[in-house]
Enzyme design. Structure first.
Site, PDB file in Angstrom:
ATOM      1  N   ASN A   1      -1.744   7.023   6.472  1.00 34.95           N
ATOM      2  CA  ASN A   1      -0.868   6.129   7.216  1.00 34.95           C
ATOM      3  C   ASN A   1       0.602   6.392   6.917  1.00 34.95           C
ATOM      4  OD1 ASN A   1      -0.700   3.854   9.050  1.00 34.95           O
ATOM      5  ND2 ASN A   1      -0.030   2.619   7.316  1.00 34.95           N
TER       6      ASN A   1
ATOM      7  N   HIS B   1      -1.171  -8.443  11.953  1.00 35.32           N
ATOM      8  CA  HIS B   1      -1.776  -7.868  13.164  1.00 35.32           C
ATOM      9  C   HIS B   1      -2.699  -8.865  13.870  1.00 35.32           C
ATOM     10  CE1 HIS B   1      -0.088  -4.099  11.863  1.00 35.32           C
ATOM     11  NE2 HIS B   1      -0.784  -4.130  10.752  1.00 35.32           N
TER      12      HIS B   1
ATOM     13  N   LYS C   1       0.814  -1.222   0.000  1.00 34.85           N
ATOM     14  CA  LYS C   1       0.000   0.000   0.000  1.00 34.85           C
ATOM     15  C   LYS C   1       0.844   1.268   0.000  1.00 34.85           C
ATOM     16  CE  LYS C   1      -1.138  -0.452   4.964  1.00 34.85           C
ATOM     17  NZ  LYS C   1      -0.521  -1.784   5.131  1.00 34.85           N
TER      18      LYS C   1
END
Length: 446
Positions: A143, A188, A120
């Protein structure tokens, strides 16, 4: 428990860059704002106290009773909404939001939203370069780089945002002009109860979107709710109308649009097949936004990629050393191994760190197929070794310098030594940048 206050009373949970941007934005609207952070001296505390001395700030822990005196909590992405104090406030009716939610409410230009387990940052940066080449005033952040609320002051023609699953958790509707989930792999897992919960967080990027860019090579890229969305697709060997794809002939591998060859991938400055996928994604995003294809192709060929992402460092005695320190999950390392194996004899992989609860089993296949040996570092080295099940020789190292030295001895001329850890870095380093810089320094010291 305290009684919920008026809807102009907001608690910003978590400082740092994002928390400060929220305070700046909300106080600029005339809102009454307080701040909480579990750390005793969080980053940004001094700036907060200097610029907004009137803001009530409490550090060193979360107090559920105090949290419950607010009816709106703006939570920084690094803090799970399952935190007991946040959950207690939510149970009493508090609205739990994030900076992306505030931004989507205020943005007055089209939004391009990009998320995914891997790629990303590369895709977001490349889409920004494509916009610039097309003469479009774009603001890039989220981000990466600038927090989204600070981008509002720029008043651009388009916002290009990299978004994490953490940011999307607290976003009700992004209302993006173009949205994409590039891919989904385990990441995560220390925060999410299941891969499904992680996937559902990523899927929130499509809420209110007009155009969805879909990776045909990853079924989890497809929006769950699709009735109102226009699809633009990409994928390897998927030649179809209205699709970015690839074709191979005597001249090499081509990126195609429909039935037409667009560019030969040998003209790209990016290494690896995963970066061919990233370029196709960026072109699909730009096409969905209505940008001129010929200009984008030229800009894509000039893009050199990002530091710490399959970055060539040096070639020593016929061995190429590659820094992929930003490969912080298993999917990223699998992609790097599969993409970088062509064109070399074998790979010596340096991996390890904090696996964030991930399953390392998917590493077994590409390691067996592509690697001469593996050098492991960090907290979860034994877990990775167990997942590889003796398919190749495994060594362990206590430092990056020792790991690079071992890898150099194990490699043969024509090989690649690849740092792609499949793990977070904080068990040994200050971040993936520090890890990659130490790798580079160790290689230069050979």
């Amino acid at each position: 428990m305290a009684v919920i206050a008026s809807d102009r009373r907001t608690l910003v949970v978590g400082l740092g860059k994002t928390g400060l941007s929220c305070v700046r934005y909300l106080t600029g609207l005339g809102r009454e704002v307080s701040v909480a952070d579990s750390r005793a001296r969080p980053p940004g505390l001094e700036e907060l106290q200097q610029q907004w001395p009137e803001v009530d700030v409490r550090t060193g822990g979360f107090e559920p009773e105090w949290f419950c005196s607010f009816n709106e909590l703006v939570v920084s992405p690094g803090i799970a909404v399952s935190e007991p104090a946040i959950a207690a406030a939510a149970e009493l009716g508090a609205v739990i939001r994030g900076d992306i939610d505030l931004f989507a409410e205020a943005a007055d230009a089209p939004i391009i939203g990009i998320t995914g387990s891997n790629g990303k940052t590369t895709v977001t940066t490349l889409v920004g370069e494509l916009a610039q080449a097309c003469g479009i005033n774009a603001a890039v952040g989220g981000n990466i780089g600038t927090p989204v609320l600070d981008l509002l002051e720029a008043q651009p023609e388009v916002y290009i945002l990299e978004l994490s699953s953490f940011q999307l958790e607290t976003t009700r509707e992004l209302n993006a002009d173009v949205a994409t989930v590039l891919n989904v792999s385990d990441d995560h897992m220390d925060r999410y109860p299941s891969k499904m919960a992680y996937y559902q967080a990523k899927q929130r990027i499509f809420r209110g979107a007009r155009n969805a860019v879909v990776n045909l090579d990853d079924a989890l890229s497809t929006p769950m709710a699709r009735d109102t969305l226009n699809f633009i697709c990409y994928g390897f060997n998927r030649i179809n109308p209205e699709t970015f794809s690839t074709r191979e002939d005597d001249e090499g591998l081509w990126i195609t649009w429909g039935l037409d060859n667009l560019l030969n991938t040998k003209n790209l400055k990016l290494a690896g097949l995963h970066n061919v996928s990233n370029v196709m994604a960026a072109l699909a995003i730009g096409h969905a936004a209505g940008w001129p294809l010929d200009v984008m192709l030229g800009a894509a060929c000039e893009f050199r990629g990002l530091p710490h992402r399959c970055e060539p460092v040096e070639t020593i005695d016929g061995v190429e050393f590659i820094n992929d320190s930003k490969g912080t999950n298993v999917g990223a390392t699998v992609a790097a191994l599969d993409s970088l194996a062509p064109g070399c004899e074998r790979i010596v992989l340096i991996a390890g760190g904090d696996g964030k609860g991930a399953d390392f089993e998917p590493l077994a296949r590409p390691v067996a197929e592509h690697c001469r040996a593996v050098v492991l570092i960090g907290r979860d080295a034994d877990l990775i070794a167990g997942a590889l099940d003796g398919s190749v020789p495994v060594e362990k190292a206590d430092s990056m310098a020792q790991a690079v030295g071992l890898a150099a001895k194990l490699a043969c001329s024509g090989d690649r030594v690849l740092l792609s850890p499949a793990c977070a870095s904080f068990d040994m380093f200050s971040g993936y940048e520090d890890r990659g810089n130490q790798f580079r320094q160790a290689v230069e010291g050979l």
